[in-house]
Motif scaffolding. Structure first.
Motif, PDB file in Angstrom:
ATOM      1  N   VAL A 182       0.909  -1.819   0.328  1.00  0.00           N
ATOM      2  CA  VAL A 182      -0.293   0.499  -0.021  1.00  0.00           C
ATOM      3  C   VAL A 182       1.243   0.897   0.259  1.00  0.00           C
ATOM      4  N   ARG A 231      -0.245   5.416  -5.015  1.00  0.00           N
ATOM      5  CA  ARG A 231      -1.274   4.709  -5.527  1.00  0.00           C
ATOM      6  C   ARG A 231      -2.445   4.732  -4.671  1.00  0.00           C
ATOM      7  N   TYR A 232      -2.213   4.971  -3.324  1.00  0.00           N
ATOM      8  CA  TYR A 232      -3.936   5.308  -2.278  1.00  0.00           C
ATOM      9  C   TYR A 232      -3.931   6.615  -2.204  1.00  0.00           C
ATOM     10  N   ALA A 262      -4.006   5.736   1.599  1.00  0.00           N
ATOM     11  CA  ALA A 262      -3.074   4.950   2.007  1.00  0.00           C
ATOM     12  C   ALA A 262      -2.957   5.431   3.732  1.00  0.00           C
ATOM     13  N   ALA A 265      -5.288   2.196   3.974  1.00  0.00           N
ATOM     14  CA  ALA A 265      -5.362   0.845   3.766  1.00  0.00           C
ATOM     15  C   ALA A 265      -4.777  -0.209   4.440  1.00  0.00           C
ATOM     16  N   ARG A 311      -8.921  -0.478  -1.414  1.00  0.00           N
ATOM     17  CA  ARG A 311      -8.611   0.209  -3.094  1.00  0.00           C
ATOM     18  C   ARG A 311      -9.193   0.023  -4.270  1.00  0.00           C
ATOM     19  N   VAL A 317     -10.425   4.106  -4.909  1.00  0.00           N
ATOM     20  CA  VAL A 317      -8.951   5.073  -5.697  1.00  0.00           C
ATOM     21  C   VAL A 317      -8.301   3.940  -6.806  1.00  0.00           C
ATOM     22  N   THR A 318      -8.761   2.784  -7.233  1.00  0.00           N
ATOM     23  CA  THR A 318      -9.306   1.903  -8.481  1.00  0.00           C
ATOM     24  C   THR A 318      -9.105   2.888  -9.492  1.00  0.00           C
TER      25      THR A 318
END
Length: 124
Positions: A41, A45-46, A50, A53, A111, A114-115
């Motif tokens: 994580v 990305r997050y 973050a 996550a 997840r 944020v995808t």
């Protein structure tokens, strides 16, 4: 890679989990789970999710460490006289153990939030 989550953070979201509450920072399972969360994580990305996550991912790993890979989802029904409990696995169609705990399910929600979804537009 940045470690954002701590065992205290995990304990805060897993207050009803006596196994996680009994864990210590020096436990190998804790050290390994936090290190794995740090790798899996990332802030890139997050973003602002973050830390959350990492916390939920770590709680999921620690929960599996004490319950085994089968895990269990959230409680869906309970009978006290006669002792019957039923658990649900909301992501049952996924072929992954991440959905086998309530913490893993929350991690999946973070997840998925944020995808970036691909949008395919028809050609003109």
């Amino acid at each position: 890679m940045v470690a954002l989550a701590t065992l205290d953070d995990v304990k805060a979201i897993a207050q009803a989990d006596l196994n996680i509450q009994a864990m210590h920072d020096s436990d190998l399972a804790v050290t390994n789970a936090l290190a794995l969360a740090e790798k899996m994580v990332t802030i890139a990305r997050y973003g602002t999710f973050a830390k959350d996550a990492q916390i939920y991912f770590t709680a999921h790993i620690l929960s599996l460490a004490v319950t085994g890979a089968g895990g269990q989802g959230p409680l869906s029904s309970e009978t006290i006289g006669g002792v019957s409990q039923s658990f649900t696995l909301p992501y049952l169609n996924l072929k992954t153990v991440i959905a086998s705990t309530q913490y893993g399910v929350m991690f999946l929600e973070l997840r998925d939030s944020v995808t970036v979804k691909a949008i395919i537009a028809p050609s003109a």
